[in-house]
Design a protein around this motif. Structure first.
Motif, PDB file in Angstrom:
ATOM      1  N   LEU A  49      27.784 -30.739  -2.766  1.00  0.00           N
ATOM      2  CA  LEU A  49      26.873 -29.757  -3.024  1.00  0.00           C
ATOM      3  C   LEU A  49      25.701 -30.105  -2.704  1.00  0.00           C
ATOM      4  O   LEU A  49      24.562 -29.373  -2.200  1.00  0.00           O
ATOM      5  CB  LEU A  49      26.812 -29.393  -4.516  1.00  0.00           C
ATOM      6  CG  LEU A  49      28.264 -28.635  -5.060  1.00  0.00           C
ATOM      7  CD1 LEU A  49      28.076 -28.305  -6.477  1.00  0.00           C
ATOM      8  CD2 LEU A  49      28.419 -27.132  -4.211  1.00  0.00           C
ATOM      9  N   ASP A  50      25.083 -31.346  -2.248  1.00  0.00           N
ATOM     10  CA  ASP A  50      24.079 -31.759  -2.087  1.00  0.00           C
ATOM     11  C   ASP A  50      23.711 -31.410  -0.373  1.00  0.00           C
ATOM     12  O   ASP A  50      22.474 -31.127  -0.113  1.00  0.00           O
ATOM     13  CB  ASP A  50      23.675 -33.313  -2.109  1.00  0.00           C
ATOM     14  CG  ASP A  50      24.738 -33.988  -1.112  1.00  0.00           C
ATOM     15  OD1 ASP A  50      25.926 -33.553  -0.734  1.00  0.00           O
ATOM     16  OD2 ASP A  50      24.723 -35.259  -0.614  1.00  0.00           O
ATOM     17  N   VAL A  51      24.553 -30.752   0.255  1.00  0.00           N
ATOM     18  CA  VAL A  51      24.295 -30.008   1.573  1.00  0.00           C
ATOM     19  C   VAL A  51      23.760 -28.872   1.500  1.00  0.00           C
ATOM     20  O   VAL A  51      23.009 -28.125   2.516  1.00  0.00           O
ATOM     21  CB  VAL A  51      25.475 -29.800   2.491  1.00  0.00           C
ATOM     22  CG1 VAL A  51      26.240 -31.513   2.602  1.00  0.00           C
ATOM     23  CG2 VAL A  51      26.568 -28.983   2.020  1.00  0.00           C
ATOM     24  N   VAL A  52      23.995 -28.309   0.417  1.00  0.00           N
ATOM     25  CA  VAL A  52      23.391 -26.764   0.122  1.00  0.00           C
ATOM     26  C   VAL A  52      21.931 -26.672   0.087  1.00  0.00           C
ATOM     27  O   VAL A  52      21.323 -27.177  -0.791  1.00  0.00           O
ATOM     28  CB  VAL A  52      24.177 -26.244  -1.150  1.00  0.00           C
ATOM     29  CG1 VAL A  52      23.705 -24.642  -1.315  1.00  0.00           C
ATOM     30  CG2 VAL A  52      25.575 -26.139  -1.143  1.00  0.00           C
ATOM     31  N   GLY A  53      21.516 -25.942   1.087  1.00  0.00           N
ATOM     32  CA  GLY A  53      19.844 -25.892   1.127  1.00  0.00           C
ATOM     33  C   GLY A  53      19.365 -27.117   1.641  1.00  0.00           C
ATOM     34  O   GLY A  53      18.049 -27.505   1.104  1.00  0.00           O
ATOM     35  N   SER A  54      19.916 -28.158   2.026  1.00  0.00           N
ATOM     36  CA  SER A  54      19.326 -29.243   2.584  1.00  0.00           C
ATOM     37  C   SER A  54      18.025 -29.129   3.580  1.00  0.00           C
ATOM     38  O   SER A  54      18.209 -28.028   4.123  1.00  0.00           O
ATOM     39  CB  SER A  54      20.401 -30.493   3.008  1.00  0.00           C
ATOM     40  OG  SER A  54      20.761 -29.741   4.141  1.00  0.00           O
ATOM     41  N   PRO A  55      17.249 -30.139   3.454  1.00  0.00           N
ATOM     42  CA  PRO A  55      16.318 -30.259   4.470  1.00  0.00           C
ATOM     43  C   PRO A  55      16.645 -30.036   5.866  1.00  0.00           C
ATOM     44  O   PRO A  55      15.999 -29.279   6.477  1.00  0.00           O
ATOM     45  CB  PRO A  55      15.482 -31.358   4.152  1.00  0.00           C
ATOM     46  CG  PRO A  55      15.675 -31.963   2.914  1.00  0.00           C
ATOM     47  CD  PRO A  55      16.996 -31.570   2.691  1.00  0.00           C
ATOM     48  N   ASP A  56      17.673 -30.701   6.213  1.00  0.00           N
ATOM     49  CA  ASP A  56      18.159 -30.607   7.677  1.00  0.00           C
ATOM     50  C   ASP A  56      18.744 -28.979   7.783  1.00  0.00           C
ATOM     51  O   ASP A  56      18.550 -28.483   9.105  1.00  0.00           O
ATOM     52  CB  ASP A  56      19.331 -31.570   8.040  1.00  0.00           C
ATOM     53  CG  ASP A  56      19.045 -32.970   8.027  1.00  0.00           C
ATOM     54  OD1 ASP A  56      17.670 -33.203   8.198  1.00  0.00           O
ATOM     55  OD2 ASP A  56      19.956 -33.612   8.158  1.00  0.00           O
ATOM     56  N   HIS A  57      19.414 -28.413   6.818  1.00  0.00           N
ATOM     57  CA  HIS A  57      20.016 -26.866   7.148  1.00  0.00           C
ATOM     58  C   HIS A  57      18.677 -26.049   7.201  1.00  0.00           C
ATOM     59  O   HIS A  57      18.706 -25.111   7.930  1.00  0.00           O
ATOM     60  CB  HIS A  57      20.837 -26.756   6.009  1.00  0.00           C
ATOM     61  CG  HIS A  57      22.028 -27.360   6.006  1.00  0.00           C
ATOM     62  ND1 HIS A  57      23.068 -26.952   5.080  1.00  0.00           N
ATOM     63  CD2 HIS A  57      22.584 -28.136   6.739  1.00  0.00           C
ATOM     64  CE1 HIS A  57      24.353 -27.883   5.683  1.00  0.00           C
ATOM     65  NE2 HIS A  57      23.764 -28.636   6.691  1.00  0.00           N
ATOM     66  N   ARG A  58      17.782 -26.277   6.183  1.00  0.00           N
ATOM     67  CA  ARG A  58      16.424 -25.328   6.248  1.00  0.00           C
ATOM     68  C   ARG A  58      15.734 -25.803   7.642  1.00  0.00           C
ATOM     69  O   ARG A  58      15.111 -24.499   8.170  1.00  0.00           O
ATOM     70  CB  ARG A  58      15.596 -25.753   5.189  1.00  0.00           C
ATOM     71  CG  ARG A  58      15.900 -25.355   3.725  1.00  0.00           C
ATOM     72  CD  ARG A  58      14.891 -25.475   2.782  1.00  0.00           C
ATOM     73  NE  ARG A  58      14.272 -26.436   2.519  1.00  0.00           N
ATOM     74  CZ  ARG A  58      14.655 -27.344   1.953  1.00  0.00           C
ATOM     75  NH1 ARG A  58      15.588 -27.567   1.159  1.00  0.00           N
ATOM     76  NH2 ARG A  58      13.785 -28.608   1.903  1.00  0.00           N
ATOM     77  N   ALA A  59      15.650 -26.728   8.127  1.00  0.00           N
ATOM     78  CA  ALA A  59      15.046 -27.064   9.557  1.00  0.00           C
ATOM     79  C   ALA A  59      15.773 -26.220  10.607  1.00  0.00           C
ATOM     80  O   ALA A  59      15.111 -25.577  11.576  1.00  0.00           O
ATOM     81  CB  ALA A  59      14.981 -28.333   9.993  1.00  0.00           C
ATOM     82  N   VAL A  60      17.027 -25.910  10.361  1.00  0.00           N
ATOM     83  CA  VAL A  60      17.786 -25.114  11.429  1.00  0.00           C
ATOM     84  C   VAL A  60      17.529 -23.929  11.536  1.00  0.00           C
ATOM     85  O   VAL A  60      17.323 -22.963  12.388  1.00  0.00           O
ATOM     86  CB  VAL A  60      19.411 -25.271  11.175  1.00  0.00           C
ATOM     87  CG1 VAL A  60      20.263 -24.156  12.001  1.00  0.00           C
ATOM     88  CG2 VAL A  60      19.741 -26.703  11.506  1.00  0.00           C
ATOM     89  N   ALA A  61      17.343 -23.266  10.179  1.00  0.00           N
ATOM     90  CA  ALA A  61      16.950 -21.833   9.858  1.00  0.00           C
ATOM     91  C   ALA A  61      15.635 -21.388  10.450  1.00  0.00           C
ATOM     92  O   ALA A  61      15.152 -20.459  10.944  1.00  0.00           O
ATOM     93  CB  ALA A  61      17.001 -21.612   8.364  1.00  0.00           C
ATOM     94  N   ALA A  62      14.673 -22.619  10.142  1.00  0.00           N
ATOM     95  CA  ALA A  62      13.227 -22.368  10.624  1.00  0.00           C
ATOM     96  C   ALA A  62      13.204 -22.339  12.028  1.00  0.00           C
ATOM     97  O   ALA A  62      12.302 -21.452  12.544  1.00  0.00           O
ATOM     98  CB  ALA A  62      12.456 -23.443   9.982  1.00  0.00           C
ATOM     99  N   ALA A  63      13.702 -23.023  12.703  1.00  0.00           N
ATOM    100  CA  ALA A  63      14.074 -23.196  14.271  1.00  0.00           C
ATOM    101  C   ALA A  63      14.329 -21.953  14.690  1.00  0.00           C
ATOM    102  O   ALA A  63      13.784 -21.214  15.743  1.00  0.00           O
ATOM    103  CB  ALA A  63      15.013 -24.213  14.645  1.00  0.00           C
ATOM    104  N   ILE A  64      15.583 -21.277  14.179  1.00  0.00           N
ATOM    105  CA  ILE A  64      16.130 -19.726  14.738  1.00  0.00           C
ATOM    106  C   ILE A  64      14.924 -18.858  14.398  1.00  0.00           C
ATOM    107  O   ILE A  64      14.710 -18.189  15.167  1.00  0.00           O
ATOM    108  CB  ILE A  64      17.228 -19.530  13.967  1.00  0.00           C
ATOM    109  CG1 ILE A  64      18.306 -20.514  14.416  1.00  0.00           C
ATOM    110  CG2 ILE A  64      17.717 -17.993  14.333  1.00  0.00           C
ATOM    111  CD1 ILE A  64      19.490 -20.359  13.291  1.00  0.00           C
ATOM    112  N   ALA A  65      14.315 -18.846  13.291  1.00  0.00           N
ATOM    113  CA  ALA A  65      13.474 -17.653  12.947  1.00  0.00           C
ATOM    114  C   ALA A  65      12.364 -18.075  13.863  1.00  0.00           C
ATOM    115  O   ALA A  65      11.685 -16.986  14.266  1.00  0.00           O
ATOM    116  CB  ALA A  65      12.973 -17.809  11.319  1.00  0.00           C
TER     117      ALA A  65
END
Length: 708
Positions: A396-412
């Motif tokens: 569950l540590d992958v949920v909302g991880s910094p790496d994942h948020r970085a992907v979301a920010a890059a798309i936005a």
């Protein structure tokens, strides 16, 4: 024994072993198990495997929503629902109490799988609508990803794959194994009330490429993707949740709408979801969900799809609105199966659907063999996707991880499209004075305030809830604009709201520079008067989308987004072309990679050029300039690097594919010499046999373990 006799014996042994294994390894054993399980099922259990519904409650044995479960299913708990119908799958919704936190979702998933172990003992498909953007059933701390049209505005398949990987990893961690995504619909109707921002855009080639990349990203994490809504819901002006859309389906237009689904099939998508729409050129009488011409002839036959076909939710209103042909829930279930669907998704009355199928079996309208065909397909998919054996999933540590948020920010950030900037108003100058933030409540302008402040801008607010600004609010905003260096005005559904249009027009005449942020669809650009200084399209109202806007307004992010749709005036005049957008980054053109393909594999290589502002990637990994060994089929792609400073020239080649020939060089017209004792043929075939025997033992052990 001579060399030739040993070779023949080895070949015979290998052939016998391959025949025993069905020449298919694990899938042969799995198929045999599936056939046994399906043959042992009752007809009700077969229908249960084809039925996937939502349940009420936060835990498998949760009785807090018993009244709702009882009203719909006649039992008290989510686990009771699974056991009663021997369900093949469940759907998670926030409004059903299923999605409070990642830990709770993971526990619910585990509990429901335990419940499914009763009866036929087949594990569940656990599913959710997690597209990103406005259709996201799982909230914080799950990564807040932009929606389809934002992703489409990046025109970047690497980001599309990245979004799929983030979605897949986080869902897998919570025990979810199916995501009802991506939306493969081309949004070609600006008045579409149900697709809109959920679509990747209107260009068939771009949407196809991004759809395939999302699918590959999702399924790389062992979560099934579902391309929807076949054969295309993007040209409708009726919401199938509330009415029955009907489109003519002009052959040329239909071919364009089918392209993303063809790409999805080619990408190996697990599931295709039907649309509750009538396409008159295919079947003028039945919506796609109930039409053999759509699901069997077109999807299975023409597109060659061999995976799972699912209905869209059967509790939507469209299927009950066939003119002069009222259908009940039993009729709909039978017709969907006859049309070619494997999955009955969310029938509003499961007991009525089951009764309808029982009656159709009794009259011969349906056969047990037809049910077994779908259930076999479902169970084989559960084996192949790792659901049957409980494949390992991330923590569950992958949920909302910094790496994942970085992907979301890059798309936005990459999505934000500068549609207009008269007089180079952007970026805003912090030294010029405060920025006034205002707009329609449905555009959530208040989310921008802390984001702009974090970018170093001084912000004053004039906010009002609701979609349509009141007369008093408009007067207050006009007054506040007089003391501001600039006005940032967030709008949503501007074309449909006269009060929002009036506010934009009044502010544009105030003399203060106005930046309009289109938080809804970019089609709203048609309602922006020419006096407005600057217009940004953000493709969403979520915090991550607003963060991308704040970065562009401050100048920290240079705009690179392009419109994934065309915007026209009511008279058809093109106001903004598909692919247009003001970009402040430097344009670069990738040089072609070259492939060295000599006989054998020792010297096979990819030669990567050195181009400033361009990165070359192989299987998602960046390649340094120079020579790299390669073999098999390779695909090299180019992208701007960094995208905050560069963008690829429109139409530039950015993808190269090559299959290396592994054949060794041989003398001209030379026959291979017969192998002597101990030569290559003397040891190779026995080695193959030994390997196959070892594999058979491993498979037998696995099968025994599974059957225990």
């Amino acid at each position: 024994m001579t060399s030739s006799r040993r070779t023949a014996a080895a070949l015979a042994a290998a052939t016998a072993l391959l025949l025993a294994l069905g020449a298919a390894g694990p899938s042969a054993t799995a198929t045999t198990d599936v056939e046994d399980v399906v043959a042992a099922m009752s007809e009700d259990e077969l229908v249960g495997q084809m039925t996937w519904v939502h349940v009420y409650g936060s835990g498998a044995e949760d009785r807090s929503r018993a009244a709702e479960n009882r009203a719909r299913y006649g039992v008290d708990t989510p686990a009771d629902v699974v056991r009663k119908y021997a369900l093949g799958g469940v759907l998670y919704f926030a409004w059903a109490g299923n999605t409070d936190s990642p830990e709770q979702v993971a526990d619910l998933s585990a509990g429901l799988q335990d419940a499914a172990a009763a009866g036929p003992g087949v594990p569940l498909a656990i599913t959710v609508d997690q597209e990103g953007g406005e259709v996201s059933r799982l909230g914080h701390p799950v990564t807040d990803l932009p929606g389809g049209m934002a992703l489409g505005a990046t025109f970047d398949p690497q980001l599309a794959r990245g979004q799929g990987e983030v979605l897949g990893a986080e869902l897998a961690a919570m025990g979810v194994n199916v995501d009802w995504a991506p939306v493969a619909d081309l949004n070609t109707n600006p008045d579409n009330p149900v697709i809109g921002l959920r679509s990747l855009g209107a260009d068939p080639a771009t949407v196809s490429e991004l759809t395939a990349a999302q699918i590959q990203g999702l399924q790389s994490q062992h979560v099934a993707a579902a391309a929807k809504h076949f054969p295309g819901h993007g040209d409708t002006d009726v919401d199938s949740h509330t009415g029955l859309p009907v489109v003519a389906g002009d052959p040329a237009e239909l071919a364009a709408h089918l392209e993303p689904f063809r790409a999805a099939v080619a990408a190996g998508v697990d599931i295709v979801m039907s649309a509750h729409i009538v396409v008159e050129s295919i079947d003028p009488d039945m919506p796609g969900t109930l039409s053999p011409a759509v699901l069997t002839d077109l999807l299975r036959g023409d597109l060659g799809f061999e995976g799972l076909v699912t209905t869209d939710a059967l509790d939507m209103a469209a299927l009950k609105q066939l003119p002069g042909n009222p259908l009940d829930d039993g009729d709909i279930a039978v017709l969907a199966i006859q049309a070619g669907s494997d999955i009955l998704l969310a029938p509003p009355d499961v007991d009525a659907a089951l009764a309808g199928v029982r009656e159709a079996l009794a009259t011969g309208e349906l056969t047990r063999e037809r049910l077994e065909e779908s259930v076999t397909r479902i169970l084989e998919w559960k084996v192949e996707r790792g659901i049957w054996d409980g494949a390992e999933r991330p923590g569950l540590d992958v949920v909302g991880s910094p790496d994942h948020r970085a992907v979301a920010a890059a798309i936005a950030e990459r999505a934000v499209t500068l549609v207009r900037d008269e007089g180079a108003v952007l970026p805003l100058d912090p030294a010029a004075g405060p920025v006034l933030l205002a707009g329609a409540g449905s555009a959530w302008p208040e989310r921008l305030t802390p984001l702009l402040a974090a970018e170093g801008l001084t912000v004053t607010e004039r906010l009002e809830s609701g979609t349509s600004p009141s007369r008093g609010y408009r007067a207050a905003v006009r007054s506040a604009a007089e003391g501001a260096a600039a006005v940032v005005l967030a709008v949503d559904d501007l074309r449909a709201d006269a009060a929002q249009q009036a506010l934009v027009t009044e502010l544009a005449a105030s003399g203060t520079p106005v930046v309009v942020v289109l938080a809804g669809t970019p089609y709203d650009y048609a309602a922006v008067p020419g006096e407005v200084a600057a217009v940004l399209a953000s493709y969403g109202t979520s915090t991550v989308s607003h963060a991308g806007v704040a970065g562009v307004l401050s100048g920290r992010v240079l705009p690179t987004g392009r419109l994934p749709v065309e915007v026209t005036a009511p008279d058809g005049t093109v106001l903004a072309a598909l692919g247009s957008g003001v970009r402040r980054t430097e344009e670069v053109t990738p040089a072609a990679v070259t492939f060295t393909d000599l006989p054998g594999t020792q010297d096979d290589a990819v030669e990567v050029p050195d181009v400033p502002g361009v990165a070359y990637l192989l299987d998602g990994q960046t390649l340094t300039p120079g020579t790299h060994p390669a073999e098999g089929t390779v695909v090299v792609t180019a992208q701007a690097d960094p995208p905050s400073a560069y963008h690829l020239a429109d139409g530039a080649d950015a993808r190269w594919e090559h299959t290396f020939d592994a054949a060794e060089a041989t003398p001209d017209a030379a026959e291979p010499a017969p192998a002597e004792d101990g030569g290559p043929a003397g040891w190779l075939l026995p080695a193959i046999v030994a390997t196959l025997l070892a594999a058979a033992l491993v498979l037998a052990a696995r099968t025994l373990h599974r059957r225990r």
